[in-house]
Enzyme design. Sequence first.
Site, PDB file in Angstrom:
ATOM      1  N   ILE A 196      12.082   2.352  17.860  1.00 16.23           N
ATOM      2  CA  ILE A 196      11.194   1.894  16.913  1.00 16.23           C
ATOM      3  C   ILE A 196      10.403   1.488  16.775  1.00 16.23           C
ATOM      4  CG2 ILE A 196      13.071  -0.053  16.685  1.00 16.23           C
ATOM      5  CD1 ILE A 196      12.389   2.935  13.918  1.00 16.23           C
ATOM      6  N   ALA A 197      10.027   0.353  18.217  1.00 18.75           N
ATOM      7  CA  ALA A 197       8.774  -0.513  17.663  1.00 18.75           C
ATOM      8  C   ALA A 197       8.139   0.864  18.283  1.00 18.75           C
ATOM      9  CB  ALA A 197       8.833  -1.651  18.967  1.00 18.75           C
TER      10      ALA A 197
ATOM     11  N   LYS B 128      16.230  -4.772  11.914  1.00 17.39           N
ATOM     12  CA  LYS B 128      17.814  -4.919  11.947  1.00 17.39           C
ATOM     13  C   LYS B 128      19.233  -4.372  12.202  1.00 17.39           C
ATOM     14  CE  LYS B 128      18.167  -0.239  11.547  1.00 17.39           C
ATOM     15  NZ  LYS B 128      19.648   0.416  12.066  1.00 17.39           N
TER      16      LYS B 128
ATOM     17  N   TYR C  80      21.733  15.011   8.353  1.00 21.98           N
ATOM     18  CA  TYR C  80      21.033  14.705   7.824  1.00 21.98           C
ATOM     19  C   TYR C  80      21.090  14.345   6.199  1.00 21.98           C
ATOM     20  CZ  TYR C  80      16.757  11.769   7.685  1.00 21.98           C
ATOM     21  OH  TYR C  80      15.997  10.521   7.129  1.00 21.98           O
TER      22      TYR C  80
END
Length: 336
Positions: free
Chosen positions: A17-18, A99, A237
């Site tokens: 995610i980074a 998170k 999804y």
Amino acid sequence: MKNERPVRLGILGCSDIARRRTLPAALKVPELTVAAVASRSEDNARAVAARFGGEAVVGYEALLESPDVDAVYVSLPTGLHHDWIVRALRAGKHVLAEKPLTARYPDTVTAVRLADSRGLTLMENLTFTQHSLHDAVREMLDEGSIGELRSLTGEFGFPPLPPGNVRYQPELAGGSLLDAGVYPLAAASMFLGPDLDVVGATLRMGTEAKVDVAGDALLCAPDGRTAHVSFGFEHAYRCAYTLWGSEGRIIVDRAFTPPPDFRPTVRLERADEVRERVLPADDQFAGTLACFVRAVTGGGSAAHSADVIARARLVSQVQGRARLLGDGWSGGADGR
């Protein structure tokens, strides 16, 4: 802290995610610069630093010791968050953490209090809350588009992950509640207020990886309004919430993870009309980083701290009150 130069950000961990979202967004925030990238692997640190800037550092502690870093972004598995958040705060660094902020409600409270006591900013990188889409939805509510809001439903789920994924590792605080469930729980707090109470929940445990792979929760506000949230790793999804009022419904799809170039659509359904409103694209990661910089340069973020604690309390209630489903599992969790 005077805003005479960009806030110098150090990166703890080179997560997916980074690389995909947070660091590309950081390049869009002129008040922020990537000063250092730390990883246990020198090759990883060098690769990320070459792409996004900053010094490559081997080891997280070495980055915290750097006088050239004002704030850190903790992008590590959830089970490691609390330890490194506390270390960063004690080193005098502001902190933006992925998170959920920590895996346990008491740890979240401890971290927030430590940040407050030292005059440092501590923020949770729950980026969807900074997307302008939700401001537009609030405006529709305030205008009475659906009358009085009665209830909310929210869903975030996706297909099973590859074996060995960090989300399946209990020792690193894996599981669908902490990874996916926090999104619809946060949406419920956003629209129904921070004083929600979990009145029932289920968590379905995996047969191989001993973490929850799906779950549901029913929440109630003090005024009687309710929310039903669903989440998991076993689904087609879906990433949406619906607000149901006395005179209609507002339906928001792609609510939690829209790409920065995506133009979200809000659907309004009433007895005499169905209308869709296409909203501008927005980069919620850049918005969150800009909010973090404002908090750092302005000195703290008490309102955000209260929101983080309220969300952590809801997660803890789900853990403590859920009926556990699955092979060899029964009863309730202990909430820790």
